[in-house]
Design an enzyme around this catalytic site. Structure first.
Site, mmCIF file in Angstrom:
data_model
loop_
_atom_site.group_PDB
_atom_site.id
_atom_site.type_symbol
_atom_site.label_atom_id
_atom_site.label_comp_id
_atom_site.label_asym_id
_atom_site.label_seq_id
_atom_site.Cartn_x
_atom_site.Cartn_y
_atom_site.Cartn_z
ATOM 1 N N ASP A 117 -1.927 -80.488 4.357
ATOM 2 C CA ASP A 117 -2.116 -78.684 4.334
ATOM 3 C C ASP A 117 -2.447 -78.389 2.885
ATOM 4 O O ASP A 117 -1.774 -77.255 2.646
ATOM 5 C CB ASP A 117 -0.908 -78.217 5.174
ATOM 6 C CG ASP A 117 -1.462 -76.907 5.616
ATOM 7 O OD1 ASP A 117 -2.646 -76.600 5.825
ATOM 8 O OD2 ASP A 117 -0.396 -76.053 5.790
ATOM 9 N N GLY A 144 2.430 -66.031 7.063
ATOM 10 C CA GLY A 144 1.477 -67.073 7.485
ATOM 11 C C GLY A 144 1.468 -66.862 9.163
ATOM 12 O O GLY A 144 1.766 -65.984 9.545
ATOM 13 N N VAL A 152 7.743 -64.964 4.243
ATOM 14 C CA VAL A 152 8.479 -65.403 3.266
ATOM 15 C C VAL A 152 8.926 -64.201 2.664
ATOM 16 O O VAL A 152 8.055 -63.198 2.038
ATOM 17 C CB VAL A 152 7.642 -66.375 2.294
ATOM 18 C CG1 VAL A 152 8.612 -66.719 1.148
ATOM 19 C CG2 VAL A 152 7.154 -67.479 3.183
ATOM 20 N N GLY A 193 5.069 -63.009 1.298
ATOM 21 C CA GLY A 193 3.845 -63.852 2.029
ATOM 22 C C GLY A 193 4.178 -63.628 3.458
ATOM 23 O O GLY A 193 5.225 -63.636 3.971
#
Length: 194
Positions: free
Chosen positions: A133, A23, A28, A21
């Protein structure tokens, strides 16, 4: 500093497997943790992070908040590591991916996960916290499809008014900068279900 690539060894403890991942301010990676004898998720923060004492303090708060919540509802955070000039979180790896992969499927296929998100929010709110979030990419699934919350970087005590959040799931009150409330998470939960 070496680029993050599969096979990169971080100290004697971690070996990167693959990126899972990315962001706005972090990547990640799936890694093997030789000390724990298991696969973990490593959340690498941008390079400027280590030089910012306020950001490091917020990260330490995030870890403490996550570690204080029931394991059945959250991704377990094992701690913060600093290796070779990099700062990263060591977290439990959940092989089921994130909730976004269920988008467009029948209600029956994600109903159990939705129930898990509701239970996780109930536990979070009982602890006096607001996630702030909540979105598909912050809800992770274990091998059995049970949902757990992750990424507590914006979590706040109910009644405080910190800035930030994902604008698409943020409540109107949160966007106006009003004090954090469980209602913010319920709004985001409705947006997530939609």
């Amino acid at each position: 500093m070496k680029e993050l690539t599969p096979g990169l060894e971080l100290g004697a403890r971690f070996v990167l497997v693959r990126r899972i991942g990315r962001g706005g301010s972090a990547e990640v990676w799936l890694a093997v943790d030789r000390e724990r004898g298991e696969r973990v998720a490593l959340k690498f923060l941008d390079e400027s992070f280590a030089d910012d004492a306020a950001r490091v303090a917020r990260l330490e708060d995030e870890v403490a908040r996550a570690q204080g919540l029931p394991a059945a509802h959250v991704v377990q955070v094992h701690g913060i590591e600093r290796v070779g000039g990099r700062t990263f979180l060591v977290m439990e790896f959940l092989e089921g991916g994130d909730l976004g992969q269920l988008r467009g499927r029948s209600f029956e296929s994600w109903a159990v996960a939705a129930d898990g998100v509701a239970a996780a929010l109930e536990a979070l709110h009982a602890a006096g916290l607001v996630h702030r979030d909540l979105k598909c990419s912050n809800v992770f699934l274990d091998a059995a499809g049970r949902a757990r919350l992750g990424d507590f970087g914006l979590a706040a005590l109910a009644g405080t008014a910190p800035a930030g959040g994902s604008p698409y799931n943020a409540s109107p009150q949160q966007l106006r900068g009003e004090p954090a409330s469980p209602a913010d998470d319920l709004y985001a939960f409705g947006a997530l279900l939609y």
